[in-house]
Design a protein around this motif. Sequence first.
Motif, short mmCIF file in Angstrom:
data_model
loop_
_atom_site.label_atom_id
_atom_site.label_comp_id
_atom_site.label_asym_id
_atom_site.label_seq_id
_atom_site.Cartn_x
_atom_site.Cartn_y
_atom_site.Cartn_z
N ARG A 8 -12.92 -74.57 -5.92
CA ARG A 8 -12.72 -75.21 -4.62
C ARG A 8 -12.68 -74.18 -3.51
N GLU A 9 -11.93 -73.07 -3.73
CA GLU A 9 -11.89 -72.03 -2.70
C GLU A 9 -13.24 -71.39 -2.49
N PRO A 66 -5.63 -80.68 0.84
CA PRO A 66 -5.07 -79.34 0.68
C PRO A 66 -4.81 -79.04 -0.80
N VAL A 67 -4.99 -77.78 -1.12
CA VAL A 67 -4.86 -77.38 -2.51
C VAL A 67 -3.41 -77.44 -2.97
N GLU A 101 -4.65 -73.13 6.86
CA GLU A 101 -4.87 -74.48 6.38
C GLU A 101 -6.36 -74.79 6.34
N SER A 102 -7.09 -74.26 7.31
CA SER A 102 -8.53 -74.51 7.33
C SER A 102 -9.22 -73.83 6.16
N TYR A 103 -8.51 -72.97 5.48
CA TYR A 103 -9.07 -72.35 4.26
C TYR A 103 -8.43 -72.96 3.02
N GLY A 104 -7.71 -74.04 3.22
CA GLY A 104 -7.12 -74.73 2.08
C GLY A 104 -5.86 -74.05 1.56
N THR A 106 -15.07 -73.42 -0.14
CA THR A 106 -14.59 -73.16 1.21
C THR A 106 -15.24 -71.89 1.75
N ARG A 152 -21.55 -70.72 7.98
CA ARG A 152 -21.28 -70.73 9.41
C ARG A 152 -21.57 -69.37 10.04
N MET A 200 -12.16 -66.64 17.97
CA MET A 200 -12.25 -67.11 16.59
C MET A 200 -13.61 -67.74 16.33
N THR A 201 -14.14 -67.42 15.22
CA THR A 201 -15.45 -67.97 14.91
C THR A 201 -15.33 -69.16 13.97
N VAL A 239 -12.68 -62.84 8.80
CA VAL A 239 -13.66 -63.72 9.41
C VAL A 239 -13.18 -64.27 10.74
N THR A 289 -4.82 -71.59 10.87
CA THR A 289 -5.98 -70.88 10.33
C THR A 289 -6.04 -71.00 8.82
N VAL A 308 -17.78 -71.10 4.95
CA VAL A 308 -17.55 -70.09 5.99
C VAL A 308 -18.77 -69.18 6.13
N ALA A 336 -12.64 -76.99 9.87
CA ALA A 336 -12.06 -76.58 8.59
C ALA A 336 -12.56 -77.46 7.45
N THR A 337 -12.48 -76.93 6.27
CA THR A 337 -12.82 -77.71 5.10
C THR A 337 -11.56 -78.34 4.56
N ALA A 338 -10.82 -78.91 5.48
CA ALA A 338 -9.49 -79.36 5.10
C ALA A 338 -9.49 -80.80 4.63
#
Lengths: 332, 321, 336, 519
Positions: free
Chosen positions: D187-188, C11-12, D139-142, D191, D198, C1-2, D168, D137, D195, C6-8
């Motif tokens: 917002r997304e 949460p939305v 969650e790390s993308y919201g 995010t 990175r 995994m790259t 990704v 995974t 990514v 996270a941009t957490a």
Amino acid sequence: AKSEKDQQTGGGGAQAGQVVQTPTGSAPSCTIDKFGAAKFDPKSSVIGFSQSEKEANPFRIAETASIKAEAKQEGIANLRTTNGQSQFSKQISDVQQLIAQGAKALVIAPLNSDGWEPVLQQASAKHIPIITIDRKINATACKDYVTFIGSDFYEQGRRAADQMIKALGGKGKVAILLGASGNNVTTERTGGFKDEIAKKAPGIQITFEQTGDFAREKGQQVTEQMIQSHPDVNAIYAENDEMALGAVTALKGAGKKAGDIKIVSVDGTRNAVSQIVSGWIYAVVESNPRFGPLAFQTLSKFLNGEPIPDKVIISDREYDSSNAKQSVASAY
Amino acid sequence: MSDTAVALPRPAGARTLAWLQNYGVYAAIAALIVVNIVITPHFISTENLRTQLVQVAPVVIVSLGMALVIGTEGVDLSVGSVMALATALIPLYLGYGVGAAILVALVGGVAVGLVNGSLVAFVNVQPIVATLCLFVGGRGLALVIAGGRLKDVHDTTLLDLGSSSLVGIPLPVVVAAVLTVLVAGVVRRTTFGRQLVAIGGNRTASVLSGLPVRRVLLLVYVLSGLLAAVAGVLATARLQASDPSSLGLLMELSAITAVVVGGTPLTGGRVRVLGTVAGALLIQLVRATLIKHNLPDSVAQMVQAVIILAAVYAARGGTGR
Amino acid sequence: MTTEQATADTPVTQDAYAPSRRDRTFGLIQRHGATAVLVLLLLVGSLSFARFPTGENLGDIAITSSFPAMVALGMTFVIITGGIDLSVGSVFALGGVLAAYAVRWGTVAGLLVPLAVCGVVGLVQGLLIARVRLAPFIVTLAGLLGARGLLLSISHEGATTYLIPHGTVLARLGQGHLFGLGYPVYLTLVLFVIGGVVLQRTGFGQAVYAIGGAEDAAALMGVPVARTKVVVYVLSGMLAGLSGALNAARLSSGVTILGTGMELDVIAAVVIGGTLLTGGAGSVSGTIAGVLLLGVIQNLINQIGDLSSSYQQVVSGAFLAVVVVAQTYLSRARRL
Amino acid sequence: MTDPVPEQANAGDPPLLEARDIVKRFTGVLALDRVTLSLRPGEVHALVGENGAGKSTLIKVITGVHRPDEGEVRLAGRTAGFADPLDAQRAGVQAVHQEIGLVPDLSVARNLLLGREPRRALGLIDTRRMHQTAARTLESYGVRVDVRLPLRSLGVGAQQMVALARAVSVDARVVIMDEPTSSLEPREVETLFGVIDRLRGQGIAVIYVSHRLDELYRICDGVTVLRDGRVVHQGALADLDRLRLVSLMLGRDVAQVRSEGVTRFSGAHEASGRPVLEASGLTSRHLLDDVSLTIRPREVVGLGGLLGAGRTETAKAIAGVLPLDAGGVTVAGLPVRRGSATAAVRAGIALLPEDRKAEGIVPTLSVRDNIALAALPRLARAGVVSDARIDRIVETFMKRLRIKATGPHQPVAELSGGNQQKVLLARWLATEPKVLLLDEPTRGIDVGAKAEVQALVDELAEAGLAVLLISSDLEELVEGSDRVVVLRGGAVVGELTGDELTEEGVMTTIAAHTRENAG
Ligand SMILES: Nc1ncnc2c1ncn2[C@@H]1O[C@H](COP(=O)(O)OP(=O)(O)OP(=O)(O)O)[C@@H](O)[C@H]1O
Ligand SMILES: Nc1ncnc2c1ncn2[C@@H]1O[C@H](COP(=O)(O)OP(=O)(O)OP(=O)(O)O)[C@@H](O)[C@H]1O
Ligand SMILES: [Mg+2]
Ligand SMILES: [Mg+2]
């Protein structure tokens, strides 16, 4: 070529019952003791009847009706009937279910001669006597089942061939409307017919044979195609009456006259016999479906300890121009 | 940039290819006819032509209804049973006149269509199982009605329907032709026709576009039932008998094959009326060829398999999955 | 995994997205609608007919259903990919005839020959569908004809029925019992367990679902679409052949007239089991419930006893309608 | 699988991915005409052009979906010629396709991890671990969802995020994104940019397709402009200003483009009269909670909110396709039968759905039939349609919306995404609706067409229509609407008019309520 003996076996009335052919195979030898079953009173016991095909053609209708009527007459209150709907797997499970329902004896009209192993095993474990009607089961009589009552399909084919030879004077081209593929009846009626023709009338050629699936519409359609591709055919052998009647419709539609093309068929339904009277069909070999009286008579003999032959071949009649008119009423 | 819709040109080669993909079934028919002319004696004759057309007429009529159903991404397995039902009803009402008998038979077909259509449109049952119920039960019902018996039909008016001709063309063929034109017209020119293919193409989109989806589906199955009943009436007239036990057996497979071979995808969204007729003709020709050449059943079945595949291969691209 | 970090921040979404209990029960019934109807039918049958809930009768239903069940297992895979296999009835019969024919060379041959030939039938169909991109319906319709033709030519137009001699291992495989149930019942159960695991727990199973759900998307996601489809049809052919072979072993003979119309029964069973004919959804547990439902309906009709064959059909059609409607209502998915 | 290139990219590196002289023809269409493109490791390359310019086609050629008719694709200096997407993925070329390209009926987790599920003994999939991995995974993308649910139960935006995460989260050397932000929230989008940054840092090359120009300027290094299948410009993005870029894409001169401004909303119309549309108390369990809103003729009402806020559901409820537990809709004072899309259409409600492919186009039909679909009853007499009238209306709208097709009879499935959108808009305009519900109307539409659509919305409002505008493009929402209703969790949480109506205003309203309710 009639080997008929006037030994009416019940039924009576205007309708012709079955006549047992003599001699009837080997000498009667199967007794209830030899078979290993216990005696029971059929009137108060469950008797199973397994029909193979839908009661939607004259033969099956008459067969089932005859079994039911005779059971009633004999006072058998608990006759259970099933219908395999032309699906062999279903018939096998039908019979198994009859056994599970406590049938003490089974009358089976098998859809196919082979493949009865599971039923026979189950039945023999419980010593249930089985009488098969109209088609044989390929197994050992008096061990796996008691006896077979029915016509000899091979013989029917031979007799149809004899009629055909008579009709054509020993020379001509014949088309066969075969029954359903893979069916024992088809195989035997074809075998008997071809063997007899080969033996007795080398002048007759079989130039066309296609299946008509025992159905009138299919018989009609195949005949229509045949008339055009094989215009030189002089006669048609139809392996049942329905296809013969379809052929008649096709011939009429093509502008043929009665008797232009000789038709011989097997079954002996009333419709077919009356077409002999009107000249469209040359002859019909009977295959008598009225098994009820003979079946229950055999069963009660068996239960009374009398010996039963390993097969009871009935003698089928023949209809042609000489007897058709008087016989229409007694045909089924 | 001008204010017109931008028209991109299409080269001629692409058009030919598309034509072949869309009309492969016609090419297959032509090929089969040529082959027959060479190898089959007495093939070119009016009698032969008549025979083939008369035999195929009921199949064509059933296939028309099937094409509509398939256009909505459905399928109607009950058509054979509808034919049986129609044929069973006729002798019962012949006493009231041919018209009444035919009317009742058609009503029977409509009734079956209503049941199928309701199950599909309102209960949301998958079409194949919805119509399977009447595929099983319908023929049974027909046999119950007929008392299990084949009955000869002697009414001359009815028999004429099967055997007489109009300016030399057998009546069943005329009926099939008229119905073909009608159905083609319905598909091409009516709101209903446009809506049914849209529903087959994208049901959600059709709902969102405000189409009367349920009504259209119901009507489609009713039409299929009606057309199958018409075929049942004609087949009865031609057979000169009412034979509910075997009339229309396996008709559903023939009809579906005709439709698909004719270029209508089973995934719906498109209806090819003329292609369907051609598909039915092709199957008829294949069967006729095999019978005329007196091939044993084993060979005939295998050859039929190959020819069907070849025809669909030729028409590839026109069909979906 | 790259992507690691996270941009957490916030949460939305909120927990409104977790399914409610109602939704989950709903999903459960939806997946097991056929089973629910089956249980109901068994109850009704037991209450109505004394002879129905006996071990012998239920054992009969089990063994009778085991053969179509095997076929239905393969069909489930096929239908989930969005395809259909009409050839199974013919292939089933062909498998039986081949087994009876080949048993002269031993039991192994009696099983391998039908498996191989029927597998090849499936392979050819699969290739035509996946590579040449012909419609499954048509290809397998041709397969139905072709396999029947092959069967007829092996059996001399149906005139010859090959027998499986008593006492051979093959015959015992078909006829043997354990705890009152025939061997084929156990085999069927094992096959279904394997089938379920394959479908849910292997990459192949995922591919099967993905292809049926959206073939183009599956291809874009790197699913080997063509290969999976081919395998699925081979599987269906082999299972139908195996079922036919075992059935022949049970019947001690390669009966030639078997299997006509079987494809529709099997498809019906699969669809009643909740598998969507459009593909992408379905389960093997549903399929087994579907097969048993049809078996039980048949059995109940016979229990009624004295119905004429025509009435039997009517009742069976009506039964089917009730079952199908009940199943559809139970498993109705929320639309839009 | 190949390892990602570890080192930072620098100008001297050989191209990582190269497309050379690619030609691709479809039946009758030359979609790509000798297109050349090269990417360095760590480069983020913009691929832009009008709808139908060939962007998606080029991507499909690169990823092995289509075989090029001429030319070749090279990866790290070697001829690649991928046979299929799997082949490309094995070589490290990942793509997020425009039409999402996931399987709607599979669960979210299975979609995300398809083909690389965590395994247990015997190679069996470990479902539990799969769900955990997927949840983590995403969650790390919201995106916080029950990953066992079928993908289709997510909104388009969330689906898009799943597709992105999928592409990704594997070892990739090249990641291609075809309009990834077309249905994402600000917002997304942030995010996503995180990514991409990175990826850039890891030396992964990115091709980025978007019609949102400001995004391009934020993250892209190089740019390739396609027009009608040909490369019309290639170079560093920094060397091009916005106007020049637009003029290159559209093939119009700079002066003309300048005169047209950013959005085409004029704001000239003035709402008037009694409301045409009155929706009151719309409630549907789990989805909508007592949503009421009214729209007057000549008024554009915007719906704001985050993904999953219930905007789509509100529109669907009004259009009669979402089963309601309570509430109702009236058009011009007359109640519309609940739960019937047919009744809604007849009452004059038109819904342009957000998911063009699944809910909009009928792929088997032609452009013409797609346009005429909803208006059929109006174009028919006694159920018989009039071809002449259909042709007239179709021609009118194809011209007016400048739909790019070989002709009215071209299958709609062959059109580019933007043109399909225009077809759908035409379908609704042909019904002469009173109320127009537009769910992401400019999603995936190029700058030219977008301006046209916006102008059209303006024009329609001016002509007396009541318009509901749902857009994830805040600028569009704010510029285009007279009033914005903000939703959250299926309920109305605020309304902005006049001076409050700014991008910041909308953001704060959403954010305030999000924070407020997050605990
Ligand atoms: N499968 C296909 N068959 C025929 N034509 C196609 C096909 N796919 C694309 N085209 C055509 O190729 C051209 C380029 O389409 P493409 O989808 O690449 O455009 P795009 O630049 O991605 O547009 P958009 O911004 O709208 O997504 C269009 O004219 C389209 O109609
Ligand atoms: N970011 C997300 N995280 C989790 N679930 C989501 C997310 N986005 C959408 N969903 C799910 O998708 C469903 C529909 O959301 P959706 O996109 O599309 O609603 P919406 O408010 O109409 O959004 P949009 O404004 O984008 O049209 C929601 O009910 C929710 O279950
Ligand atoms: Mg694109
Ligand atoms: Mg939305």
